[in-house]
Write a protein that holds these residues in place. Structure first.
Motif, PDB file in Angstrom:
ATOM      1  N   LEU A 246      -2.170 -13.452  10.002  1.00 61.40           N
ATOM      2  CA  LEU A 246      -3.262 -13.551  10.713  1.00 61.40           C
ATOM      3  C   LEU A 246      -4.177 -14.977  10.648  1.00 61.40           C
ATOM      4  N   LYS A 247      -3.427 -15.814   9.743  1.00 59.42           N
ATOM      5  CA  LYS A 247      -3.968 -17.204   9.751  1.00 59.42           C
ATOM      6  C   LYS A 247      -3.028 -18.217   9.017  1.00 59.42           C
ATOM      7  N   ILE A 248      -2.902 -19.114   9.684  1.00 54.01           N
ATOM      8  CA  ILE A 248      -2.026 -20.233   9.135  1.00 54.01           C
ATOM      9  C   ILE A 248      -2.717 -21.681   9.090  1.00 54.01           C
ATOM     10  N   GLU A 249      -3.122 -21.924   7.950  1.00 50.03           N
ATOM     11  CA  GLU A 249      -3.606 -23.587   8.083  1.00 50.03           C
ATOM     12  C   GLU A 249      -2.932 -24.498   6.954  1.00 50.03           C
ATOM     13  N   ILE A 250      -2.560 -25.609   7.403  1.00 48.48           N
ATOM     14  CA  ILE A 250      -1.776 -26.525   6.733  1.00 48.48           C
ATOM     15  C   ILE A 250      -2.496 -27.689   6.793  1.00 48.48           C
TER      16      ILE A 250
END
Length: 253
Positions: free
Chosen positions: A181-185
């Protein structure tokens, strides 16, 4: 000293030679098993010789480096744990300055393996011996340059692995069907067209723990820096360490 080896074998070679010009060949080989039992006494001369070295090693290993505010364990979270978060954060904090100095680039995120955490870190004073207990292996930190597509395979592996593999510098959220649902790097949304620099260890780069996705890489930079040493240096830098399960990787029920 506790002797864990139960026995050893002495090989005695007897050589007979009738002439100095002859090639020496074994005439007889005798093997004898010598059990090591409590009846064998300590050799005082050897014990006295190594005593100062043992004392010095114990002093170095047991000197207080930092203080941990709570027990750090590897099973207190479903997708991230206090012990895993500590280890990943330590690797990121210590490895990123080295990598930036060498390459001009920065590490985007860290991935380690849950099985590499070999001990808890108990609340209280910590030292170099603590680092040896949690990370007894001689694994070095490496930074892998990966395409966004390869990182996507990595993320898929993490989602389906069912284990809390340590990560740092991420915000990952899964639904109950293991869809992201969410991918932040590194503070930004994941971009499959971007190149990422992933810090891990040399064992995983070689495919350990079924992490075969690391073979799809553009380059590997070995920092010549043991994971364990990064933990020791992190201890030295931090007067007090407080780590808990957080939102770096979560899954909804």
């Amino acid at each position: 000293m506790n002797l864990k080896i139960q026995h050893f074998v002495i090989i005695i070679t007897i050589v007979f030679s009738s002439c100095v010009d002859n090639v020496e060949n074994p005439h007889q080989i005798v093997a004898k098993e010598l059990p090591i039992t409590p009846s064998i006494t300590t050799n005082d001369s050897i014990a006295n010789f190594i005593a100062p070295y043992r004392e010095r090693i114990n002093t170095v290993l047991d000197s207080t480096l930092s203080y941990v505010t709570s027990d750090l364990v590897k099973d207190d979270g479903k997708r991230n744990t206090s012990a895993g978060n500590f280890m990943a954060d330590a690797v990121l904090a210590q490895a990123n300055p080295i990598f930036k100095t060498r390459t001009g680039q920065e590490i985007d995120f860290v991935v380690l393996n849950h099985g590499g955490i070999r001990s808890i870190i108990s609340k209280g004073k910590v030292n170099a011996r603590t680092a040896y207990q949690i990370m007894p292996f001689e694994n070095s930190i490496v930074v892998v340059e990966m395409s966004g597509t390869s990182v996507k395979h990595l993320l898929t592996f993490l989602a389906k692995s069912g284990r809390a593999h340590p990560v740092a510098n991420t915000k990952l959220k899964l639904d109950n069907q293991y869809n992201y649902l969410k991918i932040e790097i590194n503070g930004a949304r994941f971009n499959e067209n971007q190149t990422y620099y992933v810090a891990t260890n040399d064992y995983l780069v070689q495919g350990g723990d079924d992490m075969g996705f690391f073979k799809n890489r553009s380059s590997v930079t070995n920092l010549d820096y043991l994971v364990r040493n990064s933990i020791i240096d992190y201890f030295k830098k931090m007067d007090t360490i407080s780590v808990s399960v957080d939102d770096r990787f979560i899954q909804l029920n």
